[in-house]
Design a protein around this motif. Structure first.
Motif, PDB file in Angstrom:
ATOM      1  N   TYR A 242      30.567  10.128  26.328  1.00  0.00           N
ATOM      2  CA  TYR A 242      30.257  11.019  25.207  1.00  0.00           C
ATOM      3  C   TYR A 242      29.512  12.256  25.692  1.00  0.00           C
ATOM      4  O   TYR A 242      28.987  12.297  26.806  1.00  0.00           O
ATOM      5  CB  TYR A 242      29.357  10.301  24.194  1.00  0.00           C
ATOM      6  CG  TYR A 242      30.010   9.170  23.455  1.00  0.00           C
ATOM      7  CD1 TYR A 242      30.689   9.399  22.250  1.00  0.00           C
ATOM      8  CD2 TYR A 242      29.938   7.860  23.929  1.00  0.00           C
ATOM      9  CE1 TYR A 242      31.277   8.356  21.555  1.00  0.00           C
ATOM     10  CE2 TYR A 242      30.537   6.801  23.236  1.00  0.00           C
ATOM     11  CZ  TYR A 242      31.194   7.061  22.059  1.00  0.00           C
ATOM     12  OH  TYR A 242      31.781   6.036  21.367  1.00  0.00           O
ATOM     13  N   ARG A 243      29.455  13.261  24.818  1.00  0.00           N
ATOM     14  CA  ARG A 243      28.518  14.359  24.999  1.00  0.00           C
ATOM     15  C   ARG A 243      27.691  14.478  23.719  1.00  0.00           C
ATOM     16  O   ARG A 243      28.122  14.031  22.649  1.00  0.00           O
ATOM     17  CB  ARG A 243      29.249  15.678  25.277  1.00  0.00           C
ATOM     18  CG  ARG A 243      30.099  15.585  26.559  1.00  0.00           C
ATOM     19  CD  ARG A 243      30.712  16.914  26.913  1.00  0.00           C
ATOM     20  NE  ARG A 243      29.680  17.874  27.334  1.00  0.00           N
ATOM     21  CZ  ARG A 243      29.940  19.126  27.661  1.00  0.00           C
ATOM     22  NH1 ARG A 243      31.171  19.584  27.584  1.00  0.00           N
ATOM     23  NH2 ARG A 243      28.982  19.937  28.035  1.00  0.00           N
TER      24      ARG A 243
ATOM     25  N   MET B 224      26.766  12.112  19.041  1.00  0.00           N
ATOM     26  CA  MET B 224      27.551  11.749  20.213  1.00  0.00           C
ATOM     27  C   MET B 224      29.012  11.980  19.868  1.00  0.00           C
ATOM     28  O   MET B 224      29.526  11.375  18.916  1.00  0.00           O
ATOM     29  CB  MET B 224      27.355  10.269  20.529  1.00  0.00           C
ATOM     30  CG  MET B 224      25.907   9.851  20.660  1.00  0.00           C
ATOM     31  SD  MET B 224      25.322   9.884  22.344  1.00  0.00           S
ATOM     32  CE  MET B 224      26.102   8.413  22.965  1.00  0.00           C
ATOM     33  N   VAL B 225      29.672  12.840  20.626  1.00  0.00           N
ATOM     34  CA  VAL B 225      31.092  13.108  20.384  1.00  0.00           C
ATOM     35  C   VAL B 225      31.879  12.705  21.631  1.00  0.00           C
ATOM     36  O   VAL B 225      31.408  12.885  22.754  1.00  0.00           O
ATOM     37  CB  VAL B 225      31.345  14.599  20.035  1.00  0.00           C
ATOM     38  CG1 VAL B 225      30.632  14.976  18.754  1.00  0.00           C
ATOM     39  CG2 VAL B 225      30.906  15.521  21.161  1.00  0.00           C
ATOM     40  N   PRO B 226      33.067  12.123  21.432  1.00  0.00           N
ATOM     41  CA  PRO B 226      33.858  11.685  22.595  1.00  0.00           C
ATOM     42  C   PRO B 226      34.121  12.871  23.530  1.00  0.00           C
ATOM     43  O   PRO B 226      34.465  13.957  23.070  1.00  0.00           O
ATOM     44  CB  PRO B 226      35.171  11.196  21.972  1.00  0.00           C
ATOM     45  CG  PRO B 226      34.834  10.873  20.552  1.00  0.00           C
ATOM     46  CD  PRO B 226      33.744  11.818  20.160  1.00  0.00           C
TER      47      PRO B 226
ATOM     48  N   TYR C 211      24.229   5.164  18.647  1.00  0.00           N
ATOM     49  CA  TYR C 211      23.654   5.007  19.979  1.00  0.00           C
ATOM     50  C   TYR C 211      22.173   4.738  19.764  1.00  0.00           C
ATOM     51  O   TYR C 211      21.521   5.456  18.988  1.00  0.00           O
ATOM     52  CB  TYR C 211      23.867   6.304  20.748  1.00  0.00           C
ATOM     53  CG  TYR C 211      22.931   6.578  21.907  1.00  0.00           C
ATOM     54  CD1 TYR C 211      23.340   6.311  23.217  1.00  0.00           C
ATOM     55  CD2 TYR C 211      21.677   7.141  21.697  1.00  0.00           C
ATOM     56  CE1 TYR C 211      22.493   6.607  24.291  1.00  0.00           C
ATOM     57  CE2 TYR C 211      20.837   7.430  22.762  1.00  0.00           C
ATOM     58  CZ  TYR C 211      21.245   7.163  24.059  1.00  0.00           C
ATOM     59  OH  TYR C 211      20.410   7.452  25.110  1.00  0.00           O
ATOM     60  N   VAL C 212      21.656   3.696  20.417  1.00  0.00           N
ATOM     61  CA  VAL C 212      20.238   3.360  20.281  1.00  0.00           C
ATOM     62  C   VAL C 212      19.642   3.219  21.686  1.00  0.00           C
ATOM     63  O   VAL C 212      20.233   2.559  22.540  1.00  0.00           O
ATOM     64  CB  VAL C 212      20.061   2.033  19.501  1.00  0.00           C
ATOM     65  CG1 VAL C 212      18.599   1.587  19.526  1.00  0.00           C
ATOM     66  CG2 VAL C 212      20.560   2.184  18.076  1.00  0.00           C
ATOM     67  N   ARG C 213      18.536   3.895  21.907  1.00  0.00           N
ATOM     68  CA  ARG C 213      17.839   3.726  23.190  1.00  0.00           C
ATOM     69  C   ARG C 213      16.430   3.218  22.917  1.00  0.00           C
ATOM     70  O   ARG C 213      15.682   3.810  22.135  1.00  0.00           O
ATOM     71  CB  ARG C 213      17.781   5.049  23.961  1.00  0.00           C
ATOM     72  CG  ARG C 213      17.045   4.916  25.321  1.00  0.00           C
ATOM     73  CD  ARG C 213      17.152   6.176  26.187  1.00  0.00           C
ATOM     74  NE  ARG C 213      16.760   7.384  25.470  1.00  0.00           N
ATOM     75  CZ  ARG C 213      15.486   7.751  25.261  1.00  0.00           C
ATOM     76  NH1 ARG C 213      14.483   7.005  25.707  1.00  0.00           N
ATOM     77  NH2 ARG C 213      15.228   8.858  24.590  1.00  0.00           N
ATOM     78  N   LEU C 214      16.096   2.101  23.534  1.00  0.00           N
ATOM     79  CA  LEU C 214      14.795   1.478  23.329  1.00  0.00           C
ATOM     80  C   LEU C 214      14.090   1.349  24.677  1.00  0.00           C
ATOM     81  O   LEU C 214      14.743   1.156  25.705  1.00  0.00           O
ATOM     82  CB  LEU C 214      14.973   0.064  22.750  1.00  0.00           C
ATOM     83  CG  LEU C 214      15.802  -0.073  21.464  1.00  0.00           C
ATOM     84  CD1 LEU C 214      16.068  -1.548  21.177  1.00  0.00           C
ATOM     85  CD2 LEU C 214      15.073   0.582  20.296  1.00  0.00           C
TER      86      LEU C 214
ATOM     87  N   ARG D 213      23.622   9.373  16.068  1.00  0.00           N
ATOM     88  CA  ARG D 213      24.869   8.998  15.392  1.00  0.00           C
ATOM     89  C   ARG D 213      26.090   9.366  16.233  1.00  0.00           C
ATOM     90  O   ARG D 213      26.084  10.392  16.915  1.00  0.00           O
ATOM     91  CB  ARG D 213      24.950   9.680  14.023  1.00  0.00           C
ATOM     92  CG  ARG D 213      23.906   9.138  13.067  1.00  0.00           C
ATOM     93  CD  ARG D 213      23.680   9.995  11.843  1.00  0.00           C
ATOM     94  NE  ARG D 213      22.400   9.636  11.242  1.00  0.00           N
ATOM     95  CZ  ARG D 213      21.212  10.163  11.597  1.00  0.00           C
ATOM     96  NH1 ARG D 213      21.137  11.098  12.521  1.00  0.00           N
ATOM     97  NH2 ARG D 213      20.102   9.738  11.019  1.00  0.00           N
ATOM     98  N   ILE D 214      27.098   8.527  16.142  1.00  0.00           N
ATOM     99  CA  ILE D 214      28.355   8.780  16.852  1.00  0.00           C
ATOM    100  C   ILE D 214      29.380   9.259  15.831  1.00  0.00           C
ATOM    101  O   ILE D 214      29.475   8.704  14.740  1.00  0.00           O
ATOM    102  CB  ILE D 214      28.858   7.481  17.536  1.00  0.00           C
ATOM    103  CG1 ILE D 214      27.826   7.005  18.562  1.00  0.00           C
ATOM    104  CG2 ILE D 214      30.224   7.702  18.173  1.00  0.00           C
ATOM    105  CD1 ILE D 214      28.100   5.624  19.115  1.00  0.00           C
TER     106      ILE D 214
END
Lengths: 442, 442
Positions: A248-249, A271-273, A353-356, A437-438
């Motif tokens: 993604y970008r 997030m876009v492909p 997308y989740v970053r923890l 969000r994707i």
């Protein structure tokens, strides 16, 4: 008006766009007359400081100190508002012009996002045009495309990169692996970002533009307040690297789409492909994609700002009026615009997308996964980016947080928010969860 | 005409575009009336075979067997020509409609490329519109953009991917490393290529479209004959691989640009930098890029063909007429179009990709380099892709040709052609040299 009588323009505001417009008429006057069927003449101008050197020739144009006086002056047929701001002289002069039945061309997104419905009704009542190609995406003819070219289509989604400053920063962060603050400082040095950049990087600028596109695309009243807005300042290099690894970008997108519960309008990092057309728009360039039932997908890209490019759109609006082309402000009579029915963000459906930052303790990850499962959220992928170093044998492992990245299958905003809230409360993570969000494209 | 009187359409040709148009009016009739200010009604239709099942409802529409009769019939205000072909019933019916002062909307690129100047004069004399958005790039609103949105600009170059079949084949060759013939057969199976594909892959289809864009962009008479045309059938996997190695992709581009000696129009396989917007247009998608003095660069991409997308453009033209918007056929009065002054290909300036099969003999490469130098051509890069295997010691090396690829710095078409002609005569190479023009973008 006779076919060959000149059309006379009053220009309020002689900043970069106004001076470009004056230069354009000087340079292309003959061609403009041929194309429009009548000469286009700037008859009056107005700016705050008459003495300022602007490197343009305004001799032969009447000078006004007061934009409202210029707007009311019978010496011009079209009032061009390039002052900016949703209140004050911009609003007062546009209202004055329309009230006298004069056509208005404006580049003012804030004015239209906040007062577009009243102004459209005012224009219609006075049988005047209110054109604003330059307000949505600089030099890109997106308003004309939506109002005219897609007449036979029902739009299902419109999305775009509507803020060049933010796109420049995200592009630089990705290409050169530098942090947000450094990119922002550079953008300011290069003149791509204002001294106070909050309006651009906070998403408000894109939200104003999106509100205008939404109204035309979906035939609804403008509602500049009914937009979910999130800026790019929370995006870290870690997010950009993870996006890249996952295909993604990250782009600051404005998205409006029709859903069962109304029309969703949102501006947020997305997030876009990597293979999508919109992912490939770099730097200060803007782009708008439209999905509609007959045409399928159209993408328009070009300069979203700059004096010359914006003047190009202002002239497009002027030439339409000169030619006699009359289109409703938002593509149809103001009385035919439907009330805007907002789809709240809680019902937004999509992948996330989740970053923890997870404390590396036994059971931590199991607990987190369980919280997601409790909300019915399935995980498409999980990446543990790097673990904290193991402690020496016989010692306890260090309790240092390690980044964990998850991509969910489709869920709702309400569910993901509830899950992340519980995960925070459980105490297995450090700091705030990052959630992006994707957006999927067909 | 009263403001709210319906505008009545006669549709000649009920192929994929015509049937899509009938469905569009059935589905979006109410919205079209709101947007255009008056109902849009299909009052008459015409096709060769009345009995054919087209899965559309034509009850309430008068049936005509003869398109000229439909064109002359006072029961419609706009004649929509979807028959195709530059002569025969298409030309006769368009001429008949314009002669009676009726507006015409057409998707017929061949007709306009060959007879556009006469038809524009005929339309103008009869005070009728001749609109053709669907003729240039399917669903992409490029005619509207050039005729209206860029009114304040001088265009310096316009280029695009104007043929979906060719782009599909080149994309597939690149992505899946398969040969031209195999890709063509696949495109035919999928319906992306005709049984006789020569018009698409030979570049003629793109040339017709380019001729129309050139006229509007540069304000010149249409000259569909004055285009240098080269198709894609000579492109091999070796070229595509070499392009990739060198940072380029190969696209069939139509390019028109202003030069000192006139306007250059050409359609040929082109090496485009991989990072350029146009390089990233894959599959059957079309795209057009415009470079102009005020707006800078705009790129529009979307579906270049297909019934629904093309009908979208046909309706854009109809709605403009319904609304009363009148634009000169090629963006200005026919009498103001300048005669087209052709810049011949010999003066074309640019870099070139050259692939030779060179016999691996001492002095061969030196001789070739010297021939280039004799013409003042400098080489930017040289790649010898693989050498023939060396012979055993004591034996002569085998005289097998090995591919050699050269990229030149800027030179002229005349010089490179002369150099390659001499190289051929020298006898160091097998077969014909391959030469592909490089297009630079800023």
């Amino acid at each position: 008006m006779e076919a060959n009588a000149p059309i006379r323009i009053g220009v309020a505001g002689l900043g970069t766009v106004g001076t470009s417009l004056v230069r354009m008429v000087a340079r292309h006057g003959n061609d403009l007359a041929v194309r429009s069927g009548r000469p286009i003449v700037i008859s009056g101008v107005c700016a705050r400081d008459r003495g300022k050197d602007r490197d343009i020739d305004v001799s032969g144009m009447e000078w006004f100190d007061d934009p409202v006086a210029l707007a009311r002056d019978p010496g011009n047929d079209i009032f061009v508002e390039l002052i900016g701001g949703s209140e004050g002289p911009a609003r007062a002069s546009v209202e004055a012009a329309l009230s006298t039945g004069k056509h208005v061309v404006t580049a003012n997104k804030a004015l239209l996002a906040e007062h577009g419905n009243e102004l459209a009704r005012l224009a219609e009542g006075a049988d005047a045009s209110l054109n604003f190609e330059a307000a949505a995406a600089g030099g890109i003819p997106i308003i004309k495309t939506l109002r005219e070219a897609l007449a036979g289509n029902t739009v299902s989604r419109i999305y775009g990169i509507l803020n060049g400053t933010s796109n420049y920063i995200l592009s630089r962060m990705e290409q050169d692996h530098i942090g947000f603050e450094e990119c922002l400082a550079e953008a300011q040095r290069l003149g791509y970002a204002e001294a106070d950049p909050s309006f651009d990087i906070g998403g408000q600028d894109a939200a104003h533009k999106l509100a205008l596109l939404t109204s035309i695309a979906f035939g609804t009243e403008v509602d500049g307040e009914a937009i979910y807005v999130e800026g790019i300042s929370s995006i870290t290099s870690a997010d950009i690297e993870a996006a890249d690894e996952l295909g993604y970008r990250i782009k600051l997108l404005g998205v409006a789409c029709r859903t069962d519960s109304g029309i969703e309008q949102r501006v947020h990092p997305t997030m876009v492909p990597r293979s999508s057309a919109i992912a490939r728009i770099d730097g200060v360039t803007n782009a708008v994609a439209i999905e509609a039932d007959f045409v399928g997908q159209l993408v328009l890209s070009g300069p979203g700002a700059g004096g010359d490019a914006t003047a190009s759109s202002v002239m497009s609006d002027i030439a339409d009026i000169a030619r006699g082309d009359r289109v409703g402000t938002f593509g149809r009579p103001a009385s035919d615009l439907e009330p805007y029915r907002r789809a709240g963000m809680r019902t937004h459906e999509g992948g996330y997308y989740v970053r923890l930052s997870v404390y590396d303790r036994p059971g931590a990850f199991a607990a987190i996964s369980q919280r997601m499962a409790d909300r019915g959220i399935s995980l498409e992928s999980i990446v543990q980016r790097r673990r904290a170093p193991r402690a020496a044998p016989g010692h306890e492992r260090p309790v240092e947080p390690a980044p964990v990245i998850m991509i969910t299958y489709e869920t709702t905003e309400a569910e993901i928010r509830a899950a992340l809230e519980t995960i925070k409360t459980d105490g297995h993570i450090a700091g705030e969860p990052q959630m992006i969000r994707i957006e999927q494209f067909t």
